[in-house]
Design an enzyme around this catalytic site. Structure first.
Site, mmCIF file in Angstrom:
data_model
loop_
_atom_site.group_PDB
_atom_site.id
_atom_site.type_symbol
_atom_site.label_atom_id
_atom_site.label_comp_id
_atom_site.label_asym_id
_atom_site.label_seq_id
_atom_site.Cartn_x
_atom_site.Cartn_y
_atom_site.Cartn_z
ATOM 1 N N ASP A 36 0.792 -1.241 0.000
ATOM 2 C CA ASP A 36 0.000 0.000 0.000
ATOM 3 C C ASP A 36 0.824 1.291 0.000
ATOM 4 O O ASP A 36 0.278 2.375 0.213
ATOM 5 C CB ASP A 36 -0.964 0.048 1.206
ATOM 6 C CG ASP A 36 -2.109 -0.925 1.033
ATOM 7 O OD1 ASP A 36 -2.320 -1.375 -0.108
ATOM 8 O OD2 ASP A 36 -2.784 -1.233 2.034
ATOM 9 N N HIS A 240 29.083 3.874 -5.845
ATOM 10 C CA HIS A 240 27.648 4.134 -5.681
ATOM 11 C C HIS A 240 27.196 3.970 -4.228
ATOM 12 O O HIS A 240 26.131 3.429 -3.952
ATOM 13 C CB HIS A 240 26.820 3.245 -6.614
ATOM 14 C CG HIS A 240 26.975 3.622 -8.052
ATOM 15 N ND1 HIS A 240 26.650 2.775 -9.085
ATOM 16 C CD2 HIS A 240 27.427 4.759 -8.625
ATOM 17 C CE1 HIS A 240 26.899 3.390 -10.231
ATOM 18 N NE2 HIS A 240 27.376 4.583 -9.978
ATOM 19 N N ASP A 257 28.157 13.598 -3.343
ATOM 20 C CA ASP A 257 27.689 13.664 -4.730
ATOM 21 C C ASP A 257 26.178 13.816 -4.638
ATOM 22 O O ASP A 257 25.467 12.857 -4.310
ATOM 23 C CB ASP A 257 28.090 12.367 -5.457
ATOM 24 C CG ASP A 257 27.715 12.386 -6.935
ATOM 25 O OD1 ASP A 257 26.910 13.251 -7.344
ATOM 26 O OD2 ASP A 257 28.212 11.517 -7.674
ATOM 27 N N ASP A 268 24.008 17.616 -10.925
ATOM 28 C CA ASP A 268 24.825 16.463 -10.516
ATOM 29 C C ASP A 268 26.197 16.999 -10.122
ATOM 30 O O ASP A 268 27.050 17.248 -10.973
ATOM 31 C CB ASP A 268 24.918 15.483 -11.707
ATOM 32 C CG ASP A 268 25.699 14.231 -11.365
ATOM 33 O OD1 ASP A 268 25.998 14.021 -10.175
ATOM 34 O OD2 ASP A 268 26.016 13.459 -12.295
ATOM 35 N N HIS A 347 36.119 5.137 -13.790
ATOM 36 C CA HIS A 347 34.928 5.554 -14.541
ATOM 37 C C HIS A 347 35.332 6.591 -15.584
ATOM 38 O O HIS A 347 36.473 7.042 -15.614
ATOM 39 C CB HIS A 347 33.858 6.109 -13.600
ATOM 40 C CG HIS A 347 34.314 7.228 -12.710
ATOM 41 N ND1 HIS A 347 34.559 8.500 -13.177
ATOM 42 C CD2 HIS A 347 34.591 7.272 -11.379
ATOM 43 C CE1 HIS A 347 34.939 9.279 -12.182
ATOM 44 N NE2 HIS A 347 34.982 8.556 -11.068
ATOM 45 N N HIS A 351 29.388 12.567 -18.323
ATOM 46 C CA HIS A 351 28.249 12.055 -19.091
ATOM 47 C C HIS A 351 27.338 13.214 -19.454
ATOM 48 O O HIS A 351 27.444 14.308 -18.880
ATOM 49 C CB HIS A 351 27.492 11.000 -18.263
ATOM 50 C CG HIS A 351 27.158 11.457 -16.873
ATOM 51 N ND1 HIS A 351 26.090 12.265 -16.589
ATOM 52 C CD2 HIS A 351 27.794 11.260 -15.679
ATOM 53 C CE1 HIS A 351 26.057 12.526 -15.290
ATOM 54 N NE2 HIS A 351 27.094 11.938 -14.707
ATOM 55 N N HIS A 358 21.951 10.741 -15.843
ATOM 56 C CA HIS A 358 22.755 10.179 -16.940
ATOM 57 C C HIS A 358 21.875 10.323 -18.168
ATOM 58 O O HIS A 358 21.072 9.445 -18.479
ATOM 59 C CB HIS A 358 23.103 8.715 -16.677
ATOM 60 C CG HIS A 358 24.101 8.550 -15.570
ATOM 61 N ND1 HIS A 358 24.520 7.334 -15.098
ATOM 62 C CD2 HIS A 358 24.781 9.474 -14.824
ATOM 63 C CE1 HIS A 358 25.401 7.509 -14.120
ATOM 64 N NE2 HIS A 358 25.569 8.806 -13.936
ATOM 65 N N GLU A 381 33.863 15.075 -14.208
ATOM 66 C CA GLU A 381 33.977 14.490 -12.872
ATOM 67 C C GLU A 381 35.101 13.464 -12.736
ATOM 68 O O GLU A 381 34.849 12.292 -12.459
ATOM 69 C CB GLU A 381 32.643 13.848 -12.470
ATOM 70 C CG GLU A 381 32.039 12.902 -13.498
ATOM 71 C CD GLU A 381 30.743 12.258 -12.992
ATOM 72 O OE1 GLU A 381 30.759 11.719 -11.874
ATOM 73 O OE2 GLU A 381 29.745 12.295 -13.725
ATOM 74 N N TYR A 385 40.450 7.016 -6.488
ATOM 75 C CA TYR A 385 39.984 6.212 -5.355
ATOM 76 C C TYR A 385 41.063 5.185 -5.007
ATOM 77 O O TYR A 385 41.402 4.338 -5.848
ATOM 78 C CB TYR A 385 38.671 5.488 -5.722
ATOM 79 C CG TYR A 385 37.692 6.406 -6.431
ATOM 80 C CD1 TYR A 385 36.766 7.171 -5.711
ATOM 81 C CD2 TYR A 385 37.711 6.539 -7.832
ATOM 82 C CE1 TYR A 385 35.897 8.037 -6.366
ATOM 83 C CE2 TYR A 385 36.840 7.397 -8.490
ATOM 84 C CZ TYR A 385 35.942 8.142 -7.754
ATOM 85 O OH TYR A 385 35.085 9.003 -8.407
ATOM 86 N N ARG A 403 36.377 12.848 -5.672
ATOM 87 C CA ARG A 403 35.792 13.166 -6.986
ATOM 88 C C ARG A 403 35.393 14.634 -6.939
ATOM 89 O O ARG A 403 34.936 15.131 -5.895
ATOM 90 C CB ARG A 403 34.576 12.276 -7.277
ATOM 91 C CG ARG A 403 33.918 12.569 -8.611
ATOM 92 C CD ARG A 403 32.974 11.466 -9.113
ATOM 93 N NE ARG A 403 31.822 11.243 -8.262
ATOM 94 C CZ ARG A 403 31.670 10.217 -7.448
ATOM 95 N NH1 ARG A 403 32.618 9.290 -7.386
ATOM 96 N NH2 ARG A 403 30.598 10.083 -6.693
ATOM 97 N N GLU A 405 33.065 17.181 -9.282
ATOM 98 C CA GLU A 405 32.129 17.093 -10.420
ATOM 99 C C GLU A 405 31.372 18.403 -10.608
ATOM 100 O O GLU A 405 30.747 18.915 -9.680
ATOM 101 C CB GLU A 405 31.114 15.958 -10.167
ATOM 102 C CG GLU A 405 30.041 15.867 -11.239
ATOM 103 C CD GLU A 405 29.113 14.668 -11.055
ATOM 104 O OE1 GLU A 405 28.901 14.240 -9.907
ATOM 105 O OE2 GLU A 405 28.616 14.176 -12.082
HETATM 106 N N1 GLY Z 1 25.689 11.017 -9.492
HETATM 107 C C1 GLY Z 1 26.013 10.065 -10.465
HETATM 108 C C2 GLY Z 1 27.127 10.464 -11.285
HETATM 109 O O1 GLY Z 1 27.916 11.288 -10.884
HETATM 110 O O2 GLY Z 1 27.267 10.059 -12.406
HETATM 111 MN MN MN Z 2 27.760 12.444 -12.747
HETATM 112 MN MN MN Z 3 27.431 12.729 -9.478
#
Ligand code: GLY
Ligand code: MN
Ligand code: MN
Length: 436
Positions: A36, A240, A257, A268, A347, A351, A358, A381, A385, A403, A405
């Site tokens: 519910d 993540h 982030d 972002d 990474h 993006h 994304h 970004e 790490y 990071r 970004e």
């Molecule tokens: N927050 C996800 C990324 O930085 O791609």
């Molecule tokens: Mn990002």
């Molecule tokens: Mn991000």
């Protein structure tokens, strides 16, 4: 976003679909969290981009040249009893008067009406393979049409992904989309500043997360654009990480982030800063390396440059920096060829950013990396790490995750950093933290 802009987009998509064909696009569905209880509703970005309609249980249909109207919206009928429980919904009349539909039908009648609309159409454009319900319905409707006449096939001949045309449109942001992205980034940058000011050892990560949400909502951003990552110390090395339930420790860095959503347009942003207010020498060295790469990448952004060339520069600079600091040993070219940097920088540089964090759009065209063009928005970004159990490097580097970004709009003369208000140089950060 005005109705005029949604109308303009529909006109564009209608032209690309072309006479004799049909386009279908379903809304998002409610998703159950537990008995519910639903997750907060978020409209499907493609559907919203073309309709501005924020309800579940809807389907937009585009039939270029249809005499009784080209844009048809199937949605929930107005129901007084339903309104009592679920609140306001447009109904068929609202779909026409408020949302510009030429014609509207109850979503409950979709299975009866839609096969007739498919009849004699050559191509069906739709988001292929994304909505199981629609994939199955479409197969059934086509079967129904085939069975209708044994002598004359009235069923469509081609099913085509709508994504190719729609996502190319979404990749280039209009002036009003840029306004929303700018607003999302500006408020989100303030949320990062608030988090920095609030942060201190002994707090839990989720308490810092609460400050971010507070700042976003108090300033008109109803929702985060994605689950915030608030990662102290080695938690930052889990890319993540969203548990956000650990206690902050004095000598650690905190990676945040987080970004809000403005009328379905995302920010972002990532910032990393010392919980104590002062970077340790080791933290400082790694941080400066990431920052230098990030600044160099932003400097390269302008129309005509290959997005991948900037990514490659980031790999080159990162590998050189890691060798200089002693985290990698060997020849830079060979280390890049063997992808040794991936132990620390795994990474890509960034993006597309838009309605989806994304965002949609092809990164390659005809197998070639795409060149940046005016109106595209990217994140920049780079990250570094060092896993806590990485025995290959000196102990002082272990468990550090960084990071940085930003959200960057490609402009005629270069670029605009939409998230520039969030501090990122060592001096700016330390000054802000020590003001507390
Ligand atoms: N927050 C996800 C990324 O930085 O791609
Ligand atoms: Mn990002
Ligand atoms: Mn991000």
């Amino acid at each position: 976003m005005t109705q005029i802009e949604f109308k303009k987009r529909r006109k564009n998509i209608m032209q690309q679909i072309g006479h004799g064909n049909i386009g279908l696009i379903p809304s998002a569905h409610h998703q159950m969290r537990n008995r519910d209880v639903d997750y907060p509703f978020r409209q499907d970005s493609d559907f919203y981009y073309l309709t501005g309609f924020n309800e579940a249980d809807a389907m937009a249909v585009f039939i270029p040249g249809r005499k009784k109207g080209e844009y048809i919206l199937f949605c929930r009928e107005f129901d007084k009893k339903k309104q009592l429980w679920e609140g306001k919904h447009s109904g068929l009349e609202g779909a026409i008067t408020d949302y510009g539909a030429d014609d509207a039908f109850p979503i409950d009648d979709l299975n009866d009406i839609l096969p007739n609309m498919l009849e004699d159409k050559h191509r069906v454009y739709y988001p292929m393979g994304r909505d199981n319900r629609l994939d199955n319905q479409l197969q059934n409707w086509i079967k129904q049409l085939r069975n209708k006449s044994r002598h004359y096939n009235k069923a469509p001949a081609e099913l085509i992904s709508l994504d190719c045309i729609l996502h190319e449109m979404r990749l280039f942001k209009s002036a009003s989309e840029i306004k929303l992205l700018r607003k999302a980034a500006k408020i989100s940058a303030q949320a990062h500043i608030r988090a920095m000011k609030y942060c201190q050892a002994g707090l839990y990560e989720y308490q810092v997360e609460a400050e971010i949400i507070h700042e976003l909502m108090q300033n008109g951003l109803r929702s985060v654009a994605y689950s915030s990552i608030v990662a102290g110390g080695k938690n930052a090395c889990t890319l993540h990480y969203i548990n956000n339930d650990a206690k902050l420790r004095k000598n650690d860095l905190l990676l945040i982030d987080a970004g809000g959503e403005c009328d379905n347009y995302a920010a972002d942003i990532t910032r990393t800063f010392p919980i104590s207010g002062k970077f340790s020498p080791a933290q400082k060295q790694l941080y400066q390396l990431v920052l230098d790469i990030q600044l160099a990448a932003i400097k390269m952004i302008k129309p005509g440059i290959s997005w991948n060339a900037i990514h490659k520069m980031s790999i080159q600079r990162m590998t050189e920096g890691l060798v200089e600091l002693g985290l990698l040993t060997g020849k830079v070219d060979k280390l890049i060829k063997d992808e040794k940097y991936k132990a620390f920088y795994m990474h890509r540089l960034g993006h597309w950013l838009g309605m989806d964090v994304h965002d949609v759009g092809d990164y390659k065209v005809h197998d070639e990396w795409r060149l940046l063009e005016v109106g595209m928005v990217v994140t920049v970004e780079p990250g570094l790490y060092v896993q806590a159990d990485c025995k290959k490097v000196a102990a002082k580097w272990r468990g550090i995750g960084i990071r940085i970004e930003d959200d960057v709009l490609v402009t005629k003369d270069g670029c605009e950093v939409l998230s520039a208000d969030a501090p990122k140089t060592i001096t700016e950060i330390e000054t802000l933290l020590q003001e507390n």
